[in-house]
Design an enzyme around this catalytic site. Structure first.
Site, short mmCIF file in Angstrom:
data_model
loop_
_atom_site.label_atom_id
_atom_site.label_comp_id
_atom_site.label_asym_id
_atom_site.label_seq_id
_atom_site.Cartn_x
_atom_site.Cartn_y
_atom_site.Cartn_z
N HIS A 33 48.79 74.96 20.01
CA HIS A 33 49.38 73.79 19.36
C HIS A 33 49.13 73.90 17.86
O HIS A 33 47.98 73.78 17.42
CB HIS A 33 48.77 72.50 19.92
CG HIS A 33 49.13 72.28 21.36
ND1 HIS A 33 48.26 71.73 22.27
CD2 HIS A 33 50.28 72.54 22.02
CE1 HIS A 33 48.86 71.66 23.44
NE2 HIS A 33 50.08 72.14 23.33
N GLU B 17 46.84 71.63 15.70
CA GLU B 17 45.41 71.58 16.00
C GLU B 17 44.67 72.67 15.23
O GLU B 17 44.12 73.61 15.79
CB GLU B 17 45.20 71.70 17.51
CG GLU B 17 45.81 70.51 18.26
CD GLU B 17 45.98 70.73 19.76
OE1 GLU B 17 46.58 69.86 20.40
OE2 GLU B 17 45.50 71.75 20.27
N HIS C 296 41.41 74.03 21.67
CA HIS C 296 42.38 73.02 21.23
C HIS C 296 41.72 72.03 20.29
O HIS C 296 40.52 72.05 20.09
CB HIS C 296 42.92 72.23 22.45
CG HIS C 296 43.92 72.98 23.25
ND1 HIS C 296 45.24 72.64 23.29
CD2 HIS C 296 43.79 74.07 24.05
CE1 HIS C 296 45.89 73.47 24.09
NE2 HIS C 296 45.03 74.35 24.56
N GLU D 120 38.22 71.13 23.62
CA GLU D 120 38.86 70.21 22.68
C GLU D 120 37.89 69.85 21.57
O GLU D 120 36.79 69.39 21.83
CB GLU D 120 39.27 68.93 23.41
CG GLU D 120 40.22 69.13 24.58
CD GLU D 120 41.68 69.08 24.16
OE1 GLU D 120 41.93 68.96 22.94
OE2 GLU D 120 42.55 69.17 25.04
ZN LIG Z 1 46.23 71.12 22.22
#
Ligand SMILES: [Zn+2]
Length: 1238
Positions: A920, A923, A1017, A1102
């Site tokens: 992504h 990010e 992420h 994350e």
């Molecule tokens: Zn992500």
């Protein structure tokens, strides 16, 4: 219903001889026939009892005391008497009794069936034709008290027919204030029930309320109050609201409100004023109501009245409700765009038959391609907003369905928690799918040289086949690249740049010139790439030599000064003669920064000045940064808009500040004042400049010639994504972000440049097309700013900045076409204010620390230099992306100790660790974590050496280079979220996913599936760093599916790594981890690698974009230092995992991990950590009023927030959730509502 005969009490410390008990005993004996036959006796007894209760307070206590049956006796007497005087006496007794006791007595009354008795008496009395006023008064007074405790009163009253009795009574007694008051109190209770409200509306209750409602008066204020409240309750029904609008009551309400506003000067009746506003609030829930409100000049009326209230804090509820109404009624606008499709378009070879891109392509064309740069006028496609969308609710009341269920309405359906959990037991079994036939996968053998290489023909230290990513790309014809400046905004900058002699900007030493002088403000500095390509231009080399000699004289001083720059701000830079070529000295390059001289903006103020600023290389502070190398890398990077500029921050690099940056405390009223400023636009439209400053949608973008009155914007560089900038007030700007390419949404990430600022002035910036329903900007996060002047002064860094930051729903909306069916969703505004401290600066703002694809290539290049003979490092190109960028694949391990077969064998049999990041693009924090991992792995520490000897690392550091390059937030050039393509990646549309998955499939075929897979992420809505994993057991816990006990036998190995991380990494929080398999995530890397490749330890990691609320960094925003540390700690954790287990001994592993799981995490979080709120965040003083519309909240869940994200577990005691260290903790963590960004 016959009541059970109550047992008379003479026990429990109440003296049986007391008068009350004697009376009660007498009353009890009468219950039944004698009550009817001897009314005189019952009158006497009850009258005495009433007298006692009225005169002696303890009497009441005796009747109501625990263990006695006084209430039963009284109720059963009330039921059986037919004598009106006795009835009245008893009602008076009850009235006395229930007045005290803080509702506990009322509760007892209700639980003993009192409500039913009262209603029955009411009905039978009403049938008598002319009921006694006193009786009705008493009954209603009691019912009003009961209404506070008996939530079923409304339903009971309707079913018994009592509702109409009350309405009729009101109709007949409009002048009888004494009787009216309790009746209205009861009506207010009835109206809360929707079904009642509708039927009351039909029987004229609304008109009735407006007859009682009156202008300001000191008399009868409690009557007005209860009338207003009842009216507000009635108007919650949309049918009633419509009825009221059609009867013209909106303007009535407004004028009554204004009357109270004007006359209630001592603010004694704010509750009435608030009640009137609540009526307006409910009426404007329907479109008809909003229209009537605006037609009645409601916006101006409420704006003016609330402006007058702003200074009095106690009037906040009025201001807040007014603001809510105004926001709802603010006419929906379209974004100031021709289409919300991305300003750029990338032609795909094919499009999958379904999915977001197909949907987009089926719309009429509107976006422009990079080749048709707006020579043809854009076709007007109104995908921005359409009238039918106006956030309208259904016309019919749906309230009929909720009969008898109003009690349950507020409670969340616990089943909804489970909606997204995988319940198919077959899908919960990791099943290595056969994948593709091995013949097809064989081609991937070349990426695993280390598994076959025998090293016999090699010297151990020359094993790398380093095909760096830059080598292939540098073969392309390089185009001119310039570092962007405000000056570059001039449309002809491309043609003029080669001949420009650029003048430097003024540094802080100059006093700022008054803003109104005739001379144009000094243009900001410009860097031209051509001047850096000295190494390619022989003619310049001689020149350089001379410069070099000249420069040597002062370099030692400069170097010193640079290093001390932090302490002596501004003192390190001195003016020097202008120079056109950069100088390079031992590790310290001095750049000649030149500004001004633009052909179109007057340079007379700068030519004679001729000052040159030296730009220190950041090499000493940033070992992996190299300015020239960066520019070289940019030349090989392919962007859809064909960017030719380089942003200064990426060029100079970022050195994390040494100071901590605390989470910003939210100031009360910030959101409100910003919203009021927004509303002012409507009230005073002439104050709005509406001056277009920057616009990708017009052919000559950027469009602005500076007149010194406006900021200049630019974003045409890698990862930039500003689409439009509009000056709305002198110091306020609306900004619109570009959609992801081949998409019409995904706006969160931003990165743009600002120049032409005035020093010390507070500017307000509004990004007006944000999409998510909430943001960490509401919870302490600030934007990041980079000042070029600061960088030149030796402080090249991003710093958290901005005040008055808030994020709220605005009045811009999308059409249902654009949202794929969802009705008129609103956008959100992210607003922040900031000032600038340097004149003629060029500043950059971004959502999070940028990390471009060119930066990655540069870092990989520099990593190569860190390689020692002991390190085995190979860089391959996994594939090319759609945009023509190469996707690097790294292999890192230790060289075998020798050529001996033992050592070679050990080398080949090392377990694999597979890491990836940045699928992504928005990010960027994931890239900083990855940078930390890579640097640690290549480092000289003994831990790093052990780690390399223990494992073979396969790393894809950037799964979505195209998205990163083009400033996307979430998608690749195919317009799709690549982390939803892992189940069936398309070789052409999702090459990086397709080939990464193939690598894993190849490994699975070779029986070499990695020990750990982790995809890095960033998370935009939660704090801390945490992991998602996959566990059958923990998933089953969340469902009702019955599973054989064997299903629950699960290796706990998946918990070990996060557990270790929670112990060693300060930013990591075990409490936020989850190991549940969700259906909405079934095509993510984590789930597919777990299910199809059979990797038990398959994770998403994350990292917050905001900061931490636990551990060492609690209360601080996250910086690159902390992110890189996280990446390094991840490596340390892998080493610990290895040491703890001796990877091959599986049983041993289990034992140890069980042990580990029993241990306490490093931090025992304090109770202030709240994981149970929506979005994890505790509420604060000022409600996050981000959803003004009450009607579309259900439509809020955006694609990535599954049903579970809205869940509030209902256990506000978060300590338990955080501290749990056994299997429960994940259960809790799951329940606490995750918004997965993965
Ligand atoms: Zn992500």
């Amino acid at each position: 219903m016959k009541m059970n005969k109550p047992k008379m009490a003479s026990e429990k410390g109440v003296p049986s001889t007391s008068k009350v008990h004697i009376l009660l005993a007498q009353l009890e004996r009468m219950t039944g026939d004698s009550m009817v036959t001897d009314p005189e006796a019952s009158r006497q007894i009850t009258s005495k009892l009433l007298h006692l209760i009225q005169t002696q307070e303890k009497t009441g206590r005796e009747v109501m005391s625990k263990g006695t049956s006084g209430m039963e006796v009284i109720l059963s007497s009330l039921e059986s008497t037919r004598d009106s005087q006795t009835t009245l006496n008893i009602l008076c007794i009850l009235s006395e009794l229930l007045t005290l006791g803080k509702g506990r007595r009322v509760g007892a009354f209700v639980s003993k069936g009192g409500t039913g008795v009262l209603l029955r008496i009411l009905i039978s009395a009403s049938r008598e034709g002319q009921p006694s006023e006193e009786l009705m008064l008493q009954l209603h007074s009691l019912l009003a008290k009961v209404g506070l405790k008996d939530r079923k009163l409304g339903v009971k009253a309707r079913l018994s027919g009592a509702v109409n009795v009350t309405v009729n009574l009101i109709k007949k007694n409009l002048q009888n204030i004494k009787l009216l008051l309790p009746c209205l109190q009861v009506l207010r209770v009835y109206s809360v029930n929707m079904v009642n409200a509708i039927s009351l509306g039909k029987s004229g209750a609304i008109e009735l309320m407006f007859k009682i409602l009156a202008p300001y008066s000191k008399k009868n204020t409690s009557l007005i109050k209860v009338t207003v409240d009842a009216l507000a309750a009635l108007l919650k029904s949309k049918t009633n609201a419509r009825r009221a609008v059609e009867a013209g009551y909106v303007s009535t309400l407004l004028s009554v409100y204004m009357d109270w506003h004007r006359h209630d000067t001592w603010h004694r009746h704010t509750v009435i004023r608030k009640g009137l506003l609540c009526c307006l609030r409910n009426i404007t829930n329907i479109r008809l109501g909003r229209r009537a409100f605006t037609n009645a000049d409601g916006m101006r009326i409420l704006y003016n009245s609330s402006s007058e209230c702003l200074t009095v804090r106690t009037l906040d509820p009025l201001v807040n409700t007014s603001s809510l109404i105004m926001r709802k009624c603010f006419p929906k606008n379209r974004l100031p765009l021709p289409t919300i499709k991305s300003a750029f378009h990338h032609q795909l070879t094919h499009v999958l038959p379904s999915g977001p891109v197909a949907q987009l392509y089926s719309q009429p064309p509107g976006g422009r391609t990079n080749t048709q740069l707006c020579n043809e006028p854009l076709k007007k496609v109104d995908d921005v907003v359409d009238d039918s969308d106006d956030n309208e609710d259904m016309d019919a009341d749906t309230e009929n369905d909720t009969e008898n269920e109003e009690d349950e309405k507020d409670e969340k359906d616990p089943r909804s928690l489970n909606e997204d959990i995988e319940k198919d037991i077959n899908k919960l079994h990791p099943q290595k799918s056969p994948g593709r036939p091995f013949e097809e996968l064989k081609v991937y053998e070349r990426f695993f040289v280390e598994l076959t290489e025998d090293f016999q023909g090699h010297n151990i230290d020359c094993s790398t086949t380093a095909s760096t990513t830059s080598s292939s790309s540098s073969a392309r014809p390089s185009r001119p690249v310039i570092v962007p400046t405000a000056q570059a905004l001039s449309p002809n900058h491309v043609t003029t740049q080669n001949s420009q002699v650029l003048c430097p900007p003024h540094k802080g030493r100059d006093p700022p010139s008054p803003p109104s002088t005739a001379t144009a403000p000094l243009p900001p500095p410009a860097l031209q790439l051509d001047t850096f390509r000295f190494n390619k231009e022989l003619s310049k080399k001689e020149e350089m030599q001379q410069e070099l000699l000249h420069a040597l004289e002062c370099v030692s001083v400069k170097a010193e000064a640079f290093l001390n720059a932090d302490k002596h701000k501004g003192s390190s830079i001195s003016t020097r003669k202008p120079s056109q070529s950069p100088l390079l000295l031992e590790g310290i390059a001095i750049r000649c920064m030149a500004g001004g001289g633009g052909s179109d903006c007057g340079s007379e103020g700068t030519e004679d000045e001729g000052a040159v600023l030296e730009v220190p290389d950041t090499a000493q502070l940033l070992p992996l940064h190299d300015l020239d190398l960066y520019v070289e890398m940019v030349k090989g990077t392919h962007s859809v808009p064909q960017y030719t500029e380089v942003a200064y921050p990426d060029y100079f690099g970022h050195v994390a500040p040494t100071f901590r940056e605390p989470l910003l405390e939210r100031v009360y009223g910030v959101q409100r004042s910003k919203i009021f400023q927004d509303i002012e636009r409507l009230i005073h439209p002439n104050d709005i400049l509406d001056k277009l400053l920057y616009d990708l949608d017009v052919p000559s973008c950027p469009v602005i010639e500076s007149d010194g009155e406006s900021l200049k914007f630019n974003s045409q560089f890698e990862s930039g994504n500003l689409r439009k900038a509009i000056q709305v007030r002198k110091y306020e700007y609306d900004l619109v972000l570009n959609s992801d390419i081949n998409s019409n949404h995904h706006h969160q990430w931003f990165y743009f440049e600002v120049s032409g600022m005035r020093v010390g002035t507070m500017y307000r910036f509004n990004i007006i097309n944000c999409e998510k329903s909430n943001s960490q900007f509401n919870y302490g996060m600030q934007v990041l700013m980079y000042s070029v002047q600061e960088a030149i002064s030796g402080r090249p860094r991003w710093v958290r900045t901005g005040t008055d930051i808030c994020y709220y729903k605005n009045h811009f909306a999308r059409s249902s076409i654009a949202t794929g069916g969802q009705k008129g969703k609103s956008y959100y505004t992210m607003s922040f204010s900031t000032s600038f401290s340097h004149k003629d600066d060029v500043c950059y703002f971004t959502y999070h620390y940028p990390y471009t694809y060119s930066s990655l290539k540069m870092h990989l290049f520099k990593l190569e230099a860190m390689r020692t003979p002991e390190i085995y490092l190979r860089q391959d190109v996994l594939c090319e992306t759609l945009g023509g960028n190469s996707c690097p694949l790294l292999t890192i391990t230790a060289m075998p100790e020798s050529n001996s077969s033992d050592h070679i064998c050990q080398f080949r049999n090392r377990p694999l660790i597979f890491l990836s990041a940045r699928v992504h693009p928005g990010e960027t924090n994931a890239s900083w974590v990855m940078k930390g991992t890579l640097e640690f792995l290549m480092g000289a520490s003994s831990q790093a050496a052990s780690l390399r000897e223990a494992y073979i690392f396969k790393i894809v550091p950037m799964l979505n280079p195209d998205g990163v390059v083009n400033g996307n937030d979430r998608c690749s050039l195919s317009g799709e979220d690549l982390n939803r393509q892992w189940q069936n990646p398309d070789a052409e549309l999702h090459p990086t996913i397709y080939h990464t998955k193939s690598l894993l499939q190849y490994l699975a075929h070779m029986q070499r599936a990695p020990l750990v897979f982790c995809d890095y992420h960033g998370h935009s809505r939660k704090k801390n760093v945490f992991m998602y994993g996959c566990s059958v057991k923990e998933t089953i816990w969340q469902t009702n599916i019955s599973a054989a006990s064997t299903e629950l036998q699960e290796d706990l190995g998946y918990r070990a790594l996060p557990k270790i991380l929670s112990q060693i990494a300060p930013a990591f929080s075990m409490g936020s981890c989850s190991f549940v398999v969700e259906r909405s995530k079934e095509s993510t890397a984590r789930v597919v690698v777990w299910r199809e490749i059979g990797v038990q330890r398959s994770y998403t990691m994350e990292s917050t974009v905001c900061g931490c609320d636990q551990g060492k960094y609690k209360g601080f925003q996250i910086g690159t230092r902390e992110l890189e540390e996280m990446g390094a700690q991840f490596c340390v954790a892998l080493l610990r995992l290895k040491r703890m287990t001796g990877v091959h001994n599986h049983q041993h592993l289990l034992d140890l991990e069980s042990d580990l799981i029993g241990t306490q995490p490093k931090v025992v979080s304090s109770c202030s950590t709240t994981y149970v709120m929506d979005e994890d965040e505790p509420s604060f003083l000022e409600a996050v009023d981000y959803s003004a519309e009450s009607n579309d909240e259900d439509g809020e869940a955006d694609s990535e927030a599954g049903a579970s994200s809205r869940d509030v577990s209902g256990t506000p005691d978060s300590c338990a959730a955080v501290r749990l260290s056994d299997s429960e903790s994940s259960k809790e963590a799951w329940k606490t509502g995750r918004v997965a960004n993965q």
